[in-house]
Design a protein around this motif. Sequence first.
Motif, PDB file in Angstrom:
ATOM      1  N   GLU A  79     -10.184   8.857 -22.761  1.00  0.00           N
ATOM      2  CA  GLU A  79     -11.416   8.584 -22.037  1.00  0.00           C
ATOM      3  C   GLU A  79     -11.609   7.078 -21.875  1.00  0.00           C
ATOM      4  OE1 GLU A  79     -14.529  10.496 -24.222  1.00  0.00           O
ATOM      5  OE2 GLU A  79     -14.454  12.295 -22.974  1.00  0.00           O
ATOM      6  N   GLY A  80     -12.187   6.698 -20.740  1.00  0.00           N
ATOM      7  CA  GLY A  80     -12.449   5.298 -20.472  1.00  0.00           C
ATOM      8  C   GLY A  80     -11.308   4.555 -19.810  1.00  0.00           C
ATOM      9  N   SER A  81     -10.116   5.141 -19.767  1.00  0.00           N
ATOM     10  CA  SER A  81      -8.972   4.484 -19.143  1.00  0.00           C
ATOM     11  C   SER A  81      -9.006   4.678 -17.629  1.00  0.00           C
ATOM     12  CB  SER A  81      -7.665   5.022 -19.726  1.00  0.00           C
ATOM     13  OG  SER A  81      -7.591   6.425 -19.572  1.00  0.00           O
ATOM     14  N   GLN A  82      -7.996   4.155 -16.925  1.00  0.00           N
ATOM     15  CA  GLN A  82      -7.942   4.285 -15.470  1.00  0.00           C
ATOM     16  C   GLN A  82      -6.533   4.651 -15.017  1.00  0.00           C
ATOM     17  OE1 GLN A  82      -9.209   0.504 -13.938  1.00  0.00           O
ATOM     18  NE2 GLN A  82      -7.296  -0.532 -14.442  1.00  0.00           N
ATOM     19  N   VAL A  83      -6.473   5.362 -13.898  1.00  0.00           N
ATOM     20  CA  VAL A  83      -5.206   5.830 -13.333  1.00  0.00           C
ATOM     21  C   VAL A  83      -5.267   5.683 -11.822  1.00  0.00           C
ATOM     22  CG1 VAL A  83      -3.693   7.819 -12.976  1.00  0.00           C
ATOM     23  CG2 VAL A  83      -4.751   7.465 -15.209  1.00  0.00           C
ATOM     24  N   THR A  84      -4.161   5.260 -11.218  1.00  0.00           N
ATOM     25  CA  THR A  84      -4.059   5.208  -9.764  1.00  0.00           C
ATOM     26  C   THR A  84      -2.978   6.181  -9.313  1.00  0.00           C
ATOM     27  OG1 THR A  84      -4.765   2.895  -9.650  1.00  0.00           O
ATOM     28  CG2 THR A  84      -3.555   3.770  -7.759  1.00  0.00           C
ATOM     29  N   LEU A  85      -3.352   7.125  -8.448  1.00  0.00           N
ATOM     30  CA  LEU A  85      -2.408   8.083  -7.895  1.00  0.00           C
ATOM     31  C   LEU A  85      -2.077   7.674  -6.462  1.00  0.00           C
ATOM     32  CD1 LEU A  85      -4.019  11.427  -9.152  1.00  0.00           C
ATOM     33  CD2 LEU A  85      -2.283  10.011 -10.274  1.00  0.00           C
ATOM     34  N   THR A  86      -0.799   7.758  -6.088  1.00  0.00           N
ATOM     35  CA  THR A  86      -0.350   7.358  -4.756  1.00  0.00           C
ATOM     36  C   THR A  86       0.368   8.513  -4.085  1.00  0.00           C
ATOM     37  OG1 THR A  86      -0.047   5.097  -5.558  1.00  0.00           O
ATOM     38  CG2 THR A  86       0.944   5.646  -3.439  1.00  0.00           C
ATOM     39  N   CYS A  87      -0.006   8.774  -2.836  1.00  0.00           N
ATOM     40  CA  CYS A  87       0.642   9.829  -2.052  1.00  0.00           C
ATOM     41  C   CYS A  87       1.841   9.217  -1.326  1.00  0.00           C
ATOM     42  CB  CYS A  87      -0.344  10.419  -1.047  1.00  0.00           C
ATOM     43  SG  CYS A  87       0.246  11.919  -0.219  1.00  0.00           S
ATOM     44  N   THR A  88       3.033   9.726  -1.601  1.00  0.00           N
ATOM     45  CA  THR A  88       4.248   9.149  -1.021  1.00  0.00           C
ATOM     46  C   THR A  88       5.086  10.225  -0.357  1.00  0.00           C
ATOM     47  OG1 THR A  88       5.550   9.445  -3.041  1.00  0.00           O
ATOM     48  CG2 THR A  88       4.299   7.390  -2.823  1.00  0.00           C
ATOM     49  N   SER A  89       6.010   9.784   0.462  1.00  0.00           N
ATOM     50  CA  SER A  89       6.944  10.673   1.137  1.00  0.00           C
ATOM     51  C   SER A  89       8.291   9.983   1.213  1.00  0.00           C
ATOM     52  CB  SER A  89       6.453  11.028   2.539  1.00  0.00           C
ATOM     53  OG  SER A  89       7.463  11.698   3.272  1.00  0.00           O
ATOM     54  N   ALA A  90       9.340  10.768   1.320  1.00  0.00           N
ATOM     55  CA  ALA A  90      10.676  10.184   1.497  1.00  0.00           C
ATOM     56  C   ALA A  90      10.746   9.396   2.790  1.00  0.00           C
ATOM     57  CB  ALA A  90      11.727  11.290   1.488  1.00  0.00           C
ATOM     58  N   CYS A  91       9.876   9.726   3.730  1.00  0.00           N
ATOM     59  CA  CYS A  91       9.775   8.998   4.986  1.00  0.00           C
ATOM     60  C   CYS A  91       8.699   7.939   4.841  1.00  0.00           C
ATOM     61  CB  CYS A  91       9.415   9.959   6.122  1.00  0.00           C
ATOM     62  SG  CYS A  91       9.154   9.180   7.713  1.00  0.00           S
ATOM     63  N   SER A  92       8.993   6.725   5.273  1.00  0.00           N
ATOM     64  CA  SER A  92       8.016   5.635   5.177  1.00  0.00           C
ATOM     65  C   SER A  92       6.990   5.773   6.296  1.00  0.00           C
ATOM     66  CB  SER A  92       8.721   4.276   5.260  1.00  0.00           C
ATOM     67  OG  SER A  92       9.648   4.140   4.223  1.00  0.00           O
ATOM     68  N   PHE A  93       6.063   6.687   6.098  1.00  0.00           N
ATOM     69  CA  PHE A  93       5.089   6.962   7.148  1.00  0.00           C
ATOM     70  C   PHE A  93       3.953   5.940   7.122  1.00  0.00           C
ATOM     71  CE2 PHE A  93       2.071   8.593   4.101  1.00  0.00           C
ATOM     72  CZ  PHE A  93       2.850   9.185   3.123  1.00  0.00           C
ATOM     73  N   HIS A  94       3.384   5.707   8.307  1.00  0.00           N
ATOM     74  CA  HIS A  94       2.221   4.845   8.447  1.00  0.00           C
ATOM     75  C   HIS A  94       1.015   5.762   8.634  1.00  0.00           C
ATOM     76  CE1 HIS A  94       4.227   0.841   9.223  1.00  0.00           C
ATOM     77  NE2 HIS A  94       5.245   1.692   9.173  1.00  0.00           N
ATOM     78  N   GLN A  95       0.228   5.904   7.583  1.00  0.00           N
ATOM     79  CA  GLN A  95      -0.834   6.894   7.598  1.00  0.00           C
ATOM     80  C   GLN A  95      -2.205   6.286   7.866  1.00  0.00           C
ATOM     81  OE1 GLN A  95       1.432   9.844   7.620  1.00  0.00           O
ATOM     82  NE2 GLN A  95      -0.701  10.291   7.340  1.00  0.00           N
ATOM     83  N   LEU A  96      -3.022   7.008   8.594  1.00  0.00           N
ATOM     84  CA  LEU A  96      -4.439   6.717   8.686  1.00  0.00           C
ATOM     85  C   LEU A  96      -5.234   7.738   7.876  1.00  0.00           C
ATOM     86  CD1 LEU A  96      -5.037   5.744  12.419  1.00  0.00           C
ATOM     87  CD2 LEU A  96      -4.867   4.262  10.445  1.00  0.00           C
ATOM     88  N   ASP A  97      -4.723   8.935   7.735  1.00  0.00           N
ATOM     89  CA  ASP A  97      -5.435  10.010   7.054  1.00  0.00           C
ATOM     90  C   ASP A  97      -4.582  10.602   5.938  1.00  0.00           C
ATOM     91  OD1 ASP A  97      -7.582   9.787   8.851  1.00  0.00           O
ATOM     92  OD2 ASP A  97      -6.552  11.048  10.306  1.00  0.00           O
ATOM     93  N   VAL A  98      -5.038  10.434   4.709  1.00  0.00           N
ATOM     94  CA  VAL A  98      -4.442  11.108   3.560  1.00  0.00           C
ATOM     95  C   VAL A  98      -5.589  11.744   2.785  1.00  0.00           C
ATOM     96  CG1 VAL A  98      -3.169  10.866   1.403  1.00  0.00           C
ATOM     97  CG2 VAL A  98      -2.499   9.522   3.386  1.00  0.00           C
ATOM     98  N   HIS A  99      -5.495  13.034   2.523  1.00  0.00           N
ATOM     99  CA  HIS A  99      -6.573  13.769   1.865  1.00  0.00           C
ATOM    100  C   HIS A  99      -6.161  14.129   0.442  1.00  0.00           C
ATOM    101  CE1 HIS A  99      -8.730  14.366   5.745  1.00  0.00           C
ATOM    102  NE2 HIS A  99      -7.491  14.313   6.227  1.00  0.00           N
ATOM    103  N   TRP A 100      -7.139  14.063  -0.480  1.00  0.00           N
ATOM    104  CA  TRP A 100      -6.898  14.325  -1.898  1.00  0.00           C
ATOM    105  C   TRP A 100      -7.669  15.554  -2.355  1.00  0.00           C
ATOM    106  CZ3 TRP A 100      -3.313  11.862  -4.812  1.00  0.00           C
ATOM    107  CH2 TRP A 100      -2.791  10.671  -4.301  1.00  0.00           C
ATOM    108  N   TYR A 101      -7.057  16.274  -3.302  1.00  0.00           N
ATOM    109  CA  TYR A 101      -7.666  17.493  -3.833  1.00  0.00           C
ATOM    110  C   TYR A 101      -7.529  17.508  -5.357  1.00  0.00           C
ATOM    111  CZ  TYR A 101      -6.981  18.901   1.049  1.00  0.00           C
ATOM    112  OH  TYR A 101      -6.983  18.943   2.416  1.00  0.00           O
ATOM    113  N   ARG A 102      -8.546  18.066  -6.028  1.00  0.00           N
ATOM    114  CA  ARG A 102      -8.454  18.324  -7.468  1.00  0.00           C
ATOM    115  C   ARG A 102      -8.730  19.807  -7.683  1.00  0.00           C
ATOM    116  NH1 ARG A 102     -12.085  14.965  -9.696  1.00  0.00           N
ATOM    117  NH2 ARG A 102     -13.762  16.505  -9.718  1.00  0.00           N
ATOM    118  N   ASN A 103      -7.749  20.484  -8.246  1.00  0.00           N
ATOM    119  CA  ASN A 103      -7.836  21.937  -8.464  1.00  0.00           C
ATOM    120  C   ASN A 103      -8.129  22.674  -7.157  1.00  0.00           C
ATOM    121  OD1 ASN A 103      -7.426  21.498 -11.231  1.00  0.00           O
ATOM    122  ND2 ASN A 103      -9.635  21.330 -11.619  1.00  0.00           N
TER     123      ASN A 103
END
Length: 272
Positions: free
Chosen positions: A153-177
Amino acid sequence: MEQMKTNPWTLSVLLLLAGPLGADPDWHVEYPDSFCVVEGSTATIPCSFTHPAGRRVERVVWCTNDEFCRRLVFNVYDSSNVRADRRFRYLGDLVGNCTLKIIKTVKRDTAMYRFLFQANGEGYTGQKGVIVKVTNGEVVKVRSSVTDNVVKEGSQVTLTCTSACSFHQLDVHWYRNGHALSETGPALHLSSLTNNNTGNYTCSLDSSGQKTSAPWSLVVVEDEGRFDWHLTVSVVLKVLWSVFLLLLAGLVFAKRSAPGPEHEIVYSEVVG
């Protein structure tokens, strides 16, 4: 010495290839390097342009597989044509930004893209262009800034959405459960973690959720050795308040127990 003669038709072609600027650097279009995007995702082509001072841009065009953007059949966007494909949206302006957004890319969007702008009757095309390749079957993954899935508790984490293709994204959506989060973008920053942040995190390249990553599990556990200042201050304040109330009650009780004037004992001298 015999002078070299230039065919007028050849000269016209050379002037057309050079465009209105010739060697003038004031006429310019800047594209990014060629890149690929994942089919179904929303992508952007960053672009900027310049022209000589005093010119007024009247028309902007994005085309595919056309060296000069002169043939209307290959135009994916044309500011003078309201019937252009709605999947291609011009995010730029008529001053210097020529960014193009492609919504829900499909395989046929793979092409060489070029930008044309017309100012005061003269047109210039950025012939360098940018190759956009739309691929299918790319694996979308969630990568974490920490190696361990279990954090305190109290720590921090950064999650990154990646692909084998170097895509240039405007829209990336995140979900939990499986439930959509309000945060969007390639990176999800989680700070001051609590047990409420525990869950399986996934990312998707579009709102439909068809291109979804495998889940990344995060478990937030209580840090038994962490000193909680808020809890400590709260306890101290409660103790001080209790002591204050006890002292106040003692003073009130002492005041009430003290003898008043009506209870004073009068001693009189006995005269013999």
